[in-house]
Design a protein around this motif. Structure first.
Motif, PDB file in Angstrom:
ATOM      1  N   PRO A 116      -5.416 -19.242  -1.740  1.00  0.00           N
ATOM      2  CA  PRO A 116      -6.401 -18.570  -0.869  1.00  0.00           C
ATOM      3  C   PRO A 116      -5.808 -17.512   0.059  1.00  0.00           C
ATOM      4  O   PRO A 116      -6.547 -16.695   0.608  1.00  0.00           O
ATOM      5  CB  PRO A 116      -6.990 -19.741  -0.050  1.00  0.00           C
ATOM      6  N   ILE A 117      -4.485 -17.508   0.232  1.00  0.00           N
ATOM      7  CA  ILE A 117      -3.853 -16.471   1.068  1.00  0.00           C
ATOM      8  C   ILE A 117      -3.860 -15.134   0.347  1.00  0.00           C
ATOM      9  O   ILE A 117      -4.129 -14.080   0.948  1.00  0.00           O
ATOM     10  CB  ILE A 117      -2.410 -16.871   1.433  1.00  0.00           C
ATOM     11  N   PHE A 118      -3.594 -15.160  -0.961  1.00  0.00           N
ATOM     12  CA  PHE A 118      -3.487 -13.919  -1.732  1.00  0.00           C
ATOM     13  C   PHE A 118      -4.772 -13.579  -2.488  1.00  0.00           C
ATOM     14  O   PHE A 118      -5.042 -12.401  -2.746  1.00  0.00           O
ATOM     15  CB  PHE A 118      -2.328 -14.026  -2.732  1.00  0.00           C
ATOM     16  N   ILE A 119      -5.541 -14.582  -2.870  1.00  0.00           N
ATOM     17  CA  ILE A 119      -6.758 -14.352  -3.648  1.00  0.00           C
ATOM     18  C   ILE A 119      -7.947 -14.438  -2.709  1.00  0.00           C
ATOM     19  O   ILE A 119      -8.324 -15.517  -2.249  1.00  0.00           O
ATOM     20  CB  ILE A 119      -6.886 -15.394  -4.784  1.00  0.00           C
ATOM     21  N   LYS A 120      -8.565 -13.297  -2.428  1.00  0.00           N
ATOM     22  CA  LYS A 120      -9.597 -13.219  -1.400  1.00  0.00           C
ATOM     23  C   LYS A 120     -11.017 -13.191  -1.952  1.00  0.00           C
ATOM     24  O   LYS A 120     -11.926 -13.777  -1.386  1.00  0.00           O
ATOM     25  CB  LYS A 120      -9.378 -11.969  -0.540  1.00  0.00           C
ATOM     26  N   GLY A 121     -11.225 -12.476  -3.036  1.00  0.00           N
ATOM     27  CA  GLY A 121     -12.595 -12.291  -3.526  1.00  0.00           C
ATOM     28  C   GLY A 121     -12.710 -12.472  -5.024  1.00  0.00           C
ATOM     29  O   GLY A 121     -11.763 -12.854  -5.713  1.00  0.00           O
ATOM     30  N   LYS A 122     -13.897 -12.177  -5.555  1.00  0.00           N
ATOM     31  CA  LYS A 122     -14.181 -12.394  -6.975  1.00  0.00           C
ATOM     32  C   LYS A 122     -13.327 -11.516  -7.877  1.00  0.00           C
ATOM     33  O   LYS A 122     -12.916 -11.947  -8.957  1.00  0.00           O
ATOM     34  CB  LYS A 122     -15.668 -12.140  -7.237  1.00  0.00           C
ATOM     35  N   GLU A 123     -13.064 -10.277  -7.428  1.00  0.00           N
ATOM     36  CA  GLU A 123     -12.245  -9.381  -8.247  1.00  0.00           C
ATOM     37  C   GLU A 123     -10.830  -9.931  -8.391  1.00  0.00           C
ATOM     38  O   GLU A 123     -10.231  -9.861  -9.476  1.00  0.00           O
ATOM     39  CB  GLU A 123     -12.222  -7.990  -7.621  1.00  0.00           C
ATOM     40  N   ASP A 124     -10.298 -10.476  -7.308  1.00  0.00           N
ATOM     41  CA  ASP A 124      -8.964 -11.082  -7.365  1.00  0.00           C
ATOM     42  C   ASP A 124      -8.952 -12.300  -8.291  1.00  0.00           C
ATOM     43  O   ASP A 124      -7.997 -12.508  -9.046  1.00  0.00           O
ATOM     44  CB  ASP A 124      -8.508 -11.506  -5.963  1.00  0.00           C
ATOM     45  N   VAL A 125     -10.008 -13.105  -8.222  1.00  0.00           N
ATOM     46  CA  VAL A 125     -10.105 -14.288  -9.094  1.00  0.00           C
ATOM     47  C   VAL A 125     -10.162 -13.866 -10.556  1.00  0.00           C
ATOM     48  O   VAL A 125      -9.505 -14.454 -11.419  1.00  0.00           O
ATOM     49  CB  VAL A 125     -11.340 -15.139  -8.727  1.00  0.00           C
ATOM     50  N   LYS A 126     -10.949 -12.830 -10.827  1.00  0.00           N
ATOM     51  CA  LYS A 126     -11.072 -12.343 -12.210  1.00  0.00           C
ATOM     52  C   LYS A 126      -9.721 -11.856 -12.730  1.00  0.00           C
ATOM     53  O   LYS A 126      -9.329 -12.177 -13.866  1.00  0.00           O
ATOM     54  CB  LYS A 126     -12.108 -11.212 -12.281  1.00  0.00           C
ATOM     55  N   ASN A 127      -9.002 -11.096 -11.921  1.00  0.00           N
ATOM     56  CA  ASN A 127      -7.681 -10.609 -12.332  1.00  0.00           C
ATOM     57  C   ASN A 127      -6.713 -11.773 -12.564  1.00  0.00           C
ATOM     58  O   ASN A 127      -5.894 -11.746 -13.493  1.00  0.00           O
ATOM     59  CB  ASN A 127      -7.117  -9.674 -11.267  1.00  0.00           C
ATOM     60  N   LEU A 128      -6.806 -12.789 -11.714  1.00  0.00           N
ATOM     61  CA  LEU A 128      -5.934 -13.955 -11.860  1.00  0.00           C
ATOM     62  C   LEU A 128      -6.213 -14.690 -13.165  1.00  0.00           C
ATOM     63  O   LEU A 128      -5.292 -15.104 -13.884  1.00  0.00           O
ATOM     64  CB  LEU A 128      -6.123 -14.896 -10.669  1.00  0.00           C
ATOM     65  N   LEU A 129      -7.491 -14.867 -13.491  1.00  0.00           N
ATOM     66  CA  LEU A 129      -7.854 -15.544 -14.735  1.00  0.00           C
ATOM     67  C   LEU A 129      -7.416 -14.743 -15.954  1.00  0.00           C
ATOM     68  O   LEU A 129      -6.991 -15.313 -16.966  1.00  0.00           O
ATOM     69  CB  LEU A 129      -9.364 -15.788 -14.784  1.00  0.00           C
ATOM     70  N   VAL A 130      -7.519 -13.412 -15.854  1.00  0.00           N
ATOM     71  CA  VAL A 130      -7.048 -12.553 -16.956  1.00  0.00           C
ATOM     72  C   VAL A 130      -5.544 -12.733 -17.148  1.00  0.00           C
ATOM     73  O   VAL A 130      -5.057 -12.828 -18.293  1.00  0.00           O
ATOM     74  CB  VAL A 130      -7.385 -11.075 -16.674  1.00  0.00           C
ATOM     75  N   ALA A 131      -4.795 -12.814 -16.057  1.00  0.00           N
ATOM     76  CA  ALA A 131      -3.347 -13.034 -16.142  1.00  0.00           C
ATOM     77  C   ALA A 131      -3.042 -14.387 -16.772  1.00  0.00           C
ATOM     78  O   ALA A 131      -2.134 -14.506 -17.623  1.00  0.00           O
ATOM     79  CB  ALA A 131      -2.729 -12.948 -14.743  1.00  0.00           C
ATOM     80  N   PHE A 132      -3.789 -15.411 -16.393  1.00  0.00           N
ATOM     81  CA  PHE A 132      -3.584 -16.759 -16.933  1.00  0.00           C
ATOM     82  C   PHE A 132      -3.884 -16.800 -18.433  1.00  0.00           C
ATOM     83  O   PHE A 132      -3.105 -17.347 -19.230  1.00  0.00           O
ATOM     84  CB  PHE A 132      -4.485 -17.743 -16.182  1.00  0.00           C
ATOM     85  N   VAL A 133      -4.995 -16.202 -18.830  1.00  0.00           N
ATOM     86  CA  VAL A 133      -5.370 -16.161 -20.254  1.00  0.00           C
ATOM     87  C   VAL A 133      -4.346 -15.361 -21.052  1.00  0.00           C
ATOM     88  O   VAL A 133      -4.001 -15.715 -22.182  1.00  0.00           O
ATOM     89  CB  VAL A 133      -6.783 -15.562 -20.413  1.00  0.00           C
ATOM     90  N   SER A 134      -3.832 -14.277 -20.469  1.00  0.00           N
ATOM     91  CA  SER A 134      -2.826 -13.450 -21.163  1.00  0.00           C
ATOM     92  C   SER A 134      -1.563 -14.257 -21.426  1.00  0.00           C
ATOM     93  O   SER A 134      -0.974 -14.177 -22.515  1.00  0.00           O
ATOM     94  CB  SER A 134      -2.499 -12.212 -20.324  1.00  0.00           C
ATOM     95  N   GLY A 135      -1.135 -15.047 -20.442  1.00  0.00           N
ATOM     96  CA  GLY A 135       0.046 -15.882 -20.631  1.00  0.00           C
ATOM     97  C   GLY A 135      -0.157 -16.915 -21.723  1.00  0.00           C
ATOM     98  O   GLY A 135       0.738 -17.148 -22.556  1.00  0.00           O
TER      99      GLY A 135
END
Length: 427
Positions: A116-135
């Motif tokens: 929650p310190i680095f991930i603030k909003g929906k756009e950040d969550v979406k980017n994080l999930l894209v990174a996770f799926v890519s890995g």
């Protein structure tokens, strides 16, 4: 300099690499080195996160009940390691990068509180999930490459079955990311990733994986019905649910499957150990020792013993109090998420976070998690709280960020150096 932006960028990289840390190796020091690398990486991001908080002069606390529950459990693991364990060094460092050591729980808590310190909003969550799926997709490409070259799809010290569970979580994320994404090129890549993950999942043919897939597809189907957005094509989700349930019940074996049976104890053997559990347990990483204690005839065997579920391991290590403290924060989040799910208050990103959290939580009772699955569990818990709650803002006086950064950085480096040097001294 924005410490938050730097930390967020590093956090994206960390989540992208996270699935790749699942890859085991026959060389045991390689396993423990991964744990130390994860600890150092999170420590660096923790420094950036703390400095960012102090610079802004405020911190948004998401669900103080869940946060307090995680903190109390972490305190319980520390007390258990220091005062209860018969081998504090082993409980602190773990065995072969084990997922139930004190260092491992530091990693889980770090992911939960740093997100929650680095991930603030929906756009950040979406980017994080894209990174996770890519890995996860890159990991699957390596697996499929070995299969196509005719090599044995065996992963020592672990089981390729973990990949099947990661694939179900990845497919769930892709389903909702596809609905959120507007860019045709990104949607095309997500579609390609879904094919890669599903083909790999079929090749592994893991029985519990089918159970997880059935649960996910049914929840997605039910969510569509609640949103009054049903289409004929959505019946495919119901078909996937039925087929997955049949395959789970029949536990069929296919000639093309590549799964590797994990060397876990049966439910009866796991229970025979945990029924002797005390109120406070026997300390972290003591499950194997207790198994040999109650099964002396197995001493000298080369089998790597592992409980049939995470809950049995927690019960043995931290006792009945530990199980309560561990389950409580997740149960609170699940109840809140179920209420929002049934009341149709969740958007796509919150739904994928809730479903992933829910299925991983259910799986705790039926499967032994490795480090990556446990980190994923705490990650989705944090993501769900970010999306489902406004949080309470804690404001305090801001201080000079440069002085804070230098002090915290030096303190962290000294602490990490002490841990690393002791770790390799023990090895």
């Amino acid at each position: 300099m924005s410490f938050t932006k730097i930390g967020r960028f590093l956090f994206y990289i960390f989540i992208f690499l996270l699935p790749l840390f699942y890859i085991p190796n026959v060389n045991i020091p390689f396993e423990v080195n991964k744990t130390m690398f994860l600890l150092i990486s999170l420590s660096i991001m923790a420094v950036l996160g703390v400095v960012s908080i102090l610079k802004e002069g405020k911190y948004v606390l998401k669900n103080k009940v869940v946060s307090l529950g995680i903190s109390l459990f972490l305190l319980m693991t520390a007390i258990s390691t220091i005062f209860i364990s018969s081998n504090p060094i082993n409980s602190f460092f773990g065995e072969n990068g084990s997922s139930d050591s004190l260092i491992a729980f530091f990693l889980y808590a770090g992911v939960f509180f740093l997100t929650p310190i680095f991930i603030k909003g929906k756009e950040d969550v979406k980017n994080l999930l894209v990174a996770f799926v890519s890995g996860i997709s890159i990991l699957n490409l390596g697996f499929l490459g070995k299969v196509m070259m005719g090599q044995e799809a065996f992963l020592p010290l672990s089981s390729v079955n973990v990949l099947a569970i990661l694939n179900v979580v990845g497919l769930t994320s892709i389903f909702y990311l596809y609905k959120e994404e507007k860019n045709p090129s990104i949607k095309g890549l997500l579609g390609l990733a879904s094919i890669i993950l599903f083909v790999s999942f079929i090749l592994i043919n893991f029985n519990i994986g089918w159970f997880v897939l059935a649960l996910v597809s049914f929840l997605i189907f039910w969510g569509i019905l609640l949103q009054n957005n049903f289409k004929k094509g959505n019946l495919l989700l119901l078909l996937v649910t039925v087929v997955s349930v049949i395959l789970f019940i029949l536990n069929l074996s296919f000639p093309f499957e590549k799964k590797v049976d994990s060397q876990t104890l049966s439910f009866a053997d796991s229970y025979s150990i945990t029924k002797n559990a005390t109120f406070l347990g026997s300390g972290a990483v003591t499950f194997d020792e207790n198994f040999l204690k109650y099964n002396p005839s197995m001493i000298g065997s080369s089998i790597y013993y592992e409980s049939s579920s995470v809950i049995f391991t927690i019960l043995n290590n931290f006792g009945y109090l530990g199980v309560i403290l561990f389950v409580f924060p997740f149960a609170v989040a699940i109840l809140k998420g179920s209420n929002r799910f049934l009341r149709r208050k969740q958007d796509n990103l919150e739904t994928v976070s809730f479903i992933s959290l829910f299925v991983l939580f259910i799986l705790l009772f039926f499967y032994g998690f490795d480090l990556v699955l446990m980190l994923s569990l705490f990650l989705f818990l944090s993501l769900f709280l970010i999306l489902s709650e406004k949080g309470k803002e804690i404001v305090f006086k801001s201080k000079n960020p440069n002085i804070i950064f230098i002090n915290i950085a030096w303190l962290s480096l000294v602490t990490i150096a002490i841990i690393v040097l002791n770790y390799f001294y023990v090895l």
